[in-house]
Design a protein around this motif. Sequence first.
Motif, PDB file in Angstrom:
ATOM      1  N   VAL A 149       0.845  -1.193   0.000  1.00 19.18           N
ATOM      2  CA  VAL A 149       0.000   0.000   0.000  1.00 19.18           C
ATOM      3  C   VAL A 149       0.883   1.247   0.000  1.00 19.18           C
ATOM      4  CG1 VAL A 149      -1.807   1.245   1.239  1.00 19.18           C
ATOM      5  CG2 VAL A 149      -1.752  -1.271   1.306  1.00 19.18           C
ATOM      6  N   PRO A 150       0.674   2.183  -0.950  1.00 20.36           N
ATOM      7  CA  PRO A 150       1.433   3.449  -0.943  1.00 20.36           C
ATOM      8  C   PRO A 150       1.179   4.239   0.340  1.00 20.36           C
ATOM      9  CG  PRO A 150       0.245   3.157  -3.011  1.00 20.36           C
ATOM     10  CD  PRO A 150      -0.259   2.101  -2.077  1.00 20.36           C
ATOM     11  N   HIS A 151       2.132   5.068   0.711  1.00 21.15           N
ATOM     12  CA  HIS A 151       2.080   5.690   2.037  1.00 21.15           C
ATOM     13  C   HIS A 151       0.916   6.649   2.218  1.00 21.15           C
ATOM     14  CE1 HIS A 151       3.938   9.034  -0.079  1.00 21.15           C
ATOM     15  NE2 HIS A 151       3.867   9.774   0.996  1.00 21.15           N
ATOM     16  N   GLU A 152       0.365   7.208   1.146  1.00 20.75           N
ATOM     17  CA  GLU A 152      -0.764   8.138   1.286  1.00 20.75           C
ATOM     18  C   GLU A 152      -2.047   7.568   0.685  1.00 20.75           C
ATOM     19  OE1 GLU A 152       0.531  11.811  -0.443  1.00 20.75           O
ATOM     20  OE2 GLU A 152       1.619  12.428   1.367  1.00 20.75           O
ATOM     21  N   ALA A 163      -9.240   5.041   0.327  1.00 17.02           N
ATOM     22  CA  ALA A 163     -10.214   4.150  -0.301  1.00 17.02           C
ATOM     23  C   ALA A 163     -10.320   4.357  -1.810  1.00 17.02           C
ATOM     24  CB  ALA A 163     -11.588   4.354   0.345  1.00 17.02           C
ATOM     25  N   LYS A 164      -9.905   5.508  -2.309  1.00 16.97           N
ATOM     26  CA  LYS A 164     -10.015   5.808  -3.739  1.00 16.97           C
ATOM     27  C   LYS A 164      -8.737   5.491  -4.518  1.00 16.97           C
ATOM     28  CE  LYS A 164     -13.381   9.541  -2.997  1.00 16.97           C
ATOM     29  NZ  LYS A 164     -13.666  10.988  -3.203  1.00 16.97           N
ATOM     30  N   THR A 165      -7.702   5.038  -3.824  1.00 18.72           N
ATOM     31  CA  THR A 165      -6.437   4.743  -4.501  1.00 18.72           C
ATOM     32  C   THR A 165      -6.602   3.574  -5.467  1.00 18.72           C
ATOM     33  OG1 THR A 165      -5.156   5.529  -2.612  1.00 18.72           O
ATOM     34  CG2 THR A 165      -4.024   4.074  -4.173  1.00 18.72           C
ATOM     35  N   PRO A 166      -6.183   3.723  -6.726  1.00 20.42           N
ATOM     36  CA  PRO A 166      -6.274   2.615  -7.685  1.00 20.42           C
ATOM     37  C   PRO A 166      -5.382   1.444  -7.244  1.00 20.42           C
ATOM     38  CG  PRO A 166      -5.832   4.693  -8.808  1.00 20.42           C
ATOM     39  CD  PRO A 166      -5.627   4.941  -7.347  1.00 20.42           C
ATOM     40  N   TRP A 167      -5.747   0.273  -7.682  1.00 27.58           N
ATOM     41  CA  TRP A 167      -4.919  -0.892  -7.411  1.00 27.58           C
ATOM     42  C   TRP A 167      -4.678  -1.635  -8.714  1.00 27.58           C
ATOM     43  CZ3 TRP A 167      -6.919  -5.643  -8.700  1.00 27.58           C
ATOM     44  CH2 TRP A 167      -8.313  -5.709  -8.861  1.00 27.58           C
ATOM     45  N   GLU A 168      -3.629  -2.445  -8.726  1.00 24.31           N
ATOM     46  CA  GLU A 168      -3.348  -3.261  -9.899  1.00 24.31           C
ATOM     47  C   GLU A 168      -2.689  -4.576  -9.484  1.00 24.31           C
ATOM     48  OE1 GLU A 168       0.171  -1.854 -12.355  1.00 24.31           O
ATOM     49  OE2 GLU A 168      -0.312   0.021 -11.295  1.00 24.31           O
ATOM     50  N   ILE A 169      -2.913  -5.587 -10.293  1.00 24.54           N
ATOM     51  CA  ILE A 169      -2.260  -6.880 -10.094  1.00 24.54           C
ATOM     52  C   ILE A 169      -0.901  -6.822 -10.788  1.00 24.54           C
ATOM     53  CG2 ILE A 169      -2.385  -9.359 -10.587  1.00 24.54           C
ATOM     54  CD1 ILE A 169      -5.432  -9.104 -10.379  1.00 24.54           C
ATOM     55  N   THR A 170       0.136  -7.200 -10.069  1.00 22.83           N
ATOM     56  CA  THR A 170       1.496  -6.975 -10.536  1.00 22.83           C
ATOM     57  C   THR A 170       2.336  -8.252 -10.499  1.00 22.83           C
ATOM     58  OG1 THR A 170       2.213  -6.407  -8.295  1.00 22.83           O
ATOM     59  CG2 THR A 170       1.470  -4.590  -9.712  1.00 22.83           C
ATOM     60  N   THR A 171       3.510  -8.145 -11.106  1.00 22.56           N
ATOM     61  CA  THR A 171       4.552  -9.155 -10.954  1.00 22.56           C
ATOM     62  C   THR A 171       5.629  -8.598 -10.026  1.00 22.56           C
ATOM     63  OG1 THR A 171       5.814  -8.327 -12.839  1.00 22.56           O
ATOM     64  CG2 THR A 171       4.162 -10.022 -13.293  1.00 22.56           C
ATOM     65  N   LEU A 172       6.505  -9.469  -9.568  1.00 21.94           N
ATOM     66  CA  LEU A 172       7.622  -9.021  -8.742  1.00 21.94           C
ATOM     67  C   LEU A 172       8.667  -8.316  -9.602  1.00 21.94           C
ATOM     68  CD1 LEU A 172       8.243 -12.174  -6.525  1.00 21.94           C
ATOM     69  CD2 LEU A 172       7.037 -10.087  -5.866  1.00 21.94           C
ATOM     70  N   ALA A 173       9.107  -7.169  -9.154  1.00 22.99           N
ATOM     71  CA  ALA A 173      10.243  -6.514  -9.805  1.00 22.99           C
ATOM     72  C   ALA A 173      11.518  -7.283  -9.477  1.00 22.99           C
ATOM     73  CB  ALA A 173      10.360  -5.071  -9.317  1.00 22.99           C
ATOM     74  N   LYS A 174      12.574  -6.975 -10.212  1.00 18.96           N
ATOM     75  CA  LYS A 174      13.845  -7.657  -9.954  1.00 18.96           C
ATOM     76  C   LYS A 174      14.462  -7.200  -8.640  1.00 18.96           C
ATOM     77  CE  LYS A 174      18.322  -8.790 -12.029  1.00 18.96           C
ATOM     78  NZ  LYS A 174      19.219  -8.614 -13.188  1.00 18.96           N
ATOM     79  N   LYS A 175      14.435  -5.883  -8.403  1.00 19.32           N
ATOM     80  CA  LYS A 175      15.087  -5.368  -7.204  1.00 19.32           C
ATOM     81  C   LYS A 175      14.233  -4.296  -6.546  1.00 19.32           C
ATOM     82  CE  LYS A 175      19.405  -5.257  -6.576  1.00 19.32           C
ATOM     83  NZ  LYS A 175      20.850  -4.897  -6.490  1.00 19.32           N
ATOM     84  N   MET A 176      14.323  -4.266  -5.224  1.00 15.73           N
ATOM     85  CA  MET A 176      13.657  -3.242  -4.429  1.00 15.73           C
ATOM     86  C   MET A 176      14.660  -2.207  -3.927  1.00 15.73           C
ATOM     87  SD  MET A 176      11.666  -4.011  -0.888  1.00 15.73           S
ATOM     88  CE  MET A 176      11.175  -2.730   0.251  1.00 15.73           C
ATOM     89  N   VAL A 234       7.170  -2.704  -7.847  1.00 16.75           N
ATOM     90  CA  VAL A 234       7.941  -1.489  -7.575  1.00 16.75           C
ATOM     91  C   VAL A 234       7.406  -0.308  -8.376  1.00 16.75           C
ATOM     92  CG1 VAL A 234      10.189  -0.383  -7.963  1.00 16.75           C
ATOM     93  CG2 VAL A 234      10.079  -2.612  -6.833  1.00 16.75           C
ATOM     94  N   HIS A 235       7.131  -0.531  -9.650  1.00 13.72           N
ATOM     95  CA  HIS A 235       6.621   0.554 -10.497  1.00 13.72           C
ATOM     96  C   HIS A 235       5.246   1.015 -10.017  1.00 13.72           C
ATOM     97  CE1 HIS A 235       5.097   2.568 -14.164  1.00 13.72           C
ATOM     98  NE2 HIS A 235       6.366   2.852 -14.361  1.00 13.72           N
ATOM     99  N   ALA A 236       4.393   0.065  -9.646  1.00 14.62           N
ATOM    100  CA  ALA A 236       3.031   0.407  -9.209  1.00 14.62           C
ATOM    101  C   ALA A 236       3.048   1.267  -7.954  1.00 14.62           C
ATOM    102  CB  ALA A 236       2.228  -0.866  -8.965  1.00 14.62           C
ATOM    103  N   VAL A 237       3.823   0.868  -6.953  1.00  9.30           N
ATOM    104  CA  VAL A 237       3.805   1.559  -5.662  1.00  9.30           C
ATOM    105  C   VAL A 237       4.647   2.829  -5.686  1.00  9.30           C
ATOM    106  CG1 VAL A 237       4.432   1.357  -3.216  1.00  9.30           C
ATOM    107  CG2 VAL A 237       3.343  -0.578  -4.387  1.00  9.30           C
ATOM    108  N   ARG A 238       5.856   2.736  -6.220  1.00 10.29           N
ATOM    109  CA  ARG A 238       6.795   3.862  -6.096  1.00 10.29           C
ATOM    110  C   ARG A 238       6.679   4.896  -7.198  1.00 10.29           C
ATOM    111  NH1 ARG A 238      12.251   0.643  -3.985  1.00 10.29           N
ATOM    112  NH2 ARG A 238      11.527   0.386  -1.830  1.00 10.29           N
TER     113      ARG A 238
END
Length: 269
Positions: A182-185, A188-201, A234-238
């Motif tokens: 979950v992004p820090h801010e 209930a209206k924040t979009p969500w998406e189904i993702t794959t794992l990034a290579k690095k965090m 990583v792309h979705a959240v950050r």
Amino acid sequence: MDKIDILLVNDDGIQSNGLLELKNSLENNFDANVTVVAPSNQQSGIGRAISLFEPLRITKVKLPDCTEGFAVSGTPTDCVVLGIFKILDKIPDYVVSGINIGENLGTEITTSGTLGAAFEGAHHGAKSIACSLQVKTDDIKFNEGHAPVEFKNSAKILSNVLKKSIECDVFDSGCDVLNVNVPHEADAKTPWEITTLAKKMYTTHIDQRKDPRGRDYYWIDGSPVYDEEEGTDVHAVRNKNNVSITPLTLDTTLKNLELFKKEYSDKLI
């Protein structure tokens, strides 16, 4: 419909306010028996480690809401094992792990105690969900006890994901663990998406220092990675500030095994 049994664990410790906020949300949104079993102290970065060479203790504790929880003198995985085979004496319907202070993204999730607990729950047959909240400052990621973080929205988001997963039988798909970040801010209206794992965090950095006797010692450190592909956690959240939901499996065998066999069967043996 009978009450569902939820084993609630984390890796930040029994006194984490993220754990308590999630407990309250689950109890308010589900007809559920929620049992809290968590480490007696901070266990971040411990992965799926299990205690085999030292005894473990279970201590009943009073949580800040005056309900009862169980503190375990071990790892998050120990909490799941003792929670299932000693405290509950049965496989719960769900193992929920979190809310972790700090996001758990990319293939580095294998080092996460939050994910380790979720995988252990899935290993024993429970449907498992891990939840982590992005934080922007590293100094609070490893707090003992109460952290200056607002968990209410992320707890609501996790409860909604659990509700939807029950309604659509998501765990019948072959998914063992849902990894929710979950992004820090988020709200209930924040979009969500189904993702794959990034290579690095994180990048990897070694900080070398000297102790008062002149001997070298080291801190393992790193900086957040932002430059990851569209569709990754990583792309979705950050980068997009979206909630990331990554379906994970216990089986880490190479996906295209038949091609691997065809290419390497007569070369490796």
